[in-house]
Write an enzyme that holds these catalytic residues in place. Sequence first.
Site, PDB file in Angstrom:
ATOM      1  CB  CYS A  10     -87.042 -71.293  79.143  1.00 38.64           C
ATOM      2  SG  CYS A  10     -87.838 -71.252  80.764  1.00 38.64           S
ATOM      3  CG  ASN A  13     -91.683 -74.170  83.365  1.00 38.23           C
ATOM      4  OD1 ASN A  13     -92.469 -74.862  84.001  1.00 38.23           O
ATOM      5  ND2 ASN A  13     -92.081 -73.389  82.388  1.00 38.23           N
ATOM      6  CB  CYS A  15     -87.628 -66.323  83.549  1.00 41.84           C
ATOM      7  SG  CYS A  15     -86.861 -66.030  85.163  1.00 41.84           S
ATOM      8  NE  ARG A  16     -85.168 -68.009  78.904  1.00 39.01           N
ATOM      9  CZ  ARG A  16     -84.175 -68.694  78.373  1.00 39.01           C
ATOM     10  NH1 ARG A  16     -83.671 -68.312  77.215  1.00 39.01           N
ATOM     11  NH2 ARG A  16     -83.673 -69.740  78.981  1.00 39.01           N
ATOM     12  CB  SER A  17     -91.061 -71.546  78.986  1.00 36.02           C
ATOM     13  OG  SER A  17     -90.750 -72.018  80.272  1.00 36.02           O
ATOM     14  CG  ASP A 125     -82.296 -67.043  81.552  1.00 38.54           C
ATOM     15  OD1 ASP A 125     -83.107 -66.412  82.271  1.00 38.54           O
ATOM     16  OD2 ASP A 125     -81.821 -68.146  81.874  1.00 38.54           O
TER      17      ASP A 125
END
Length: 154
Positions: A10, A13, A15-17, A125
């Site tokens: 993402c 690095n 939140c999402r990934s 995001d």
Amino acid sequence: MSRGDFLMVCLGNICRSPVVAEVVRQRFAAAGRRVVVESCGTGGWHVGHGADARMCAAARAAGYDLSAHRARQLHIDDFQRFERVFAMDRANLRDLTAACPPTLRDRLALFLPAAGLGGADEVPDPYYGSDEDFRRVIALAECGADGLLRLTPA
């Protein structure tokens, strides 16, 4: 889809990934499948930081522990190290494509479509969103991890 190690990518690095990587690790482990899953960001703003506190809280509530996560930035060697490099959104995929050696670009994909999910093709995001946005990312991560598990040979 071939068997191999996965890199989730993402922007920062935090939140999402990281949560997608943790969900994929847990789902594969629960199925008795060995796979290396890491995460990174295309940007370097948060290198060395832990995951966003809001994502940590949402992940913990869903049964995932992100406390050990430390953000890192994409490195050129990642394209060689990982068989599949999954972007969380189109902007991440553009950045990955620009950085990736042309001979390895077949390793790049958007995570949700690669996991066989129709409909949503991006993991949104949640950084500027609400608690519900963080929970939505976890739900997408779980669906995507299950799809990836089904599509990856044992």
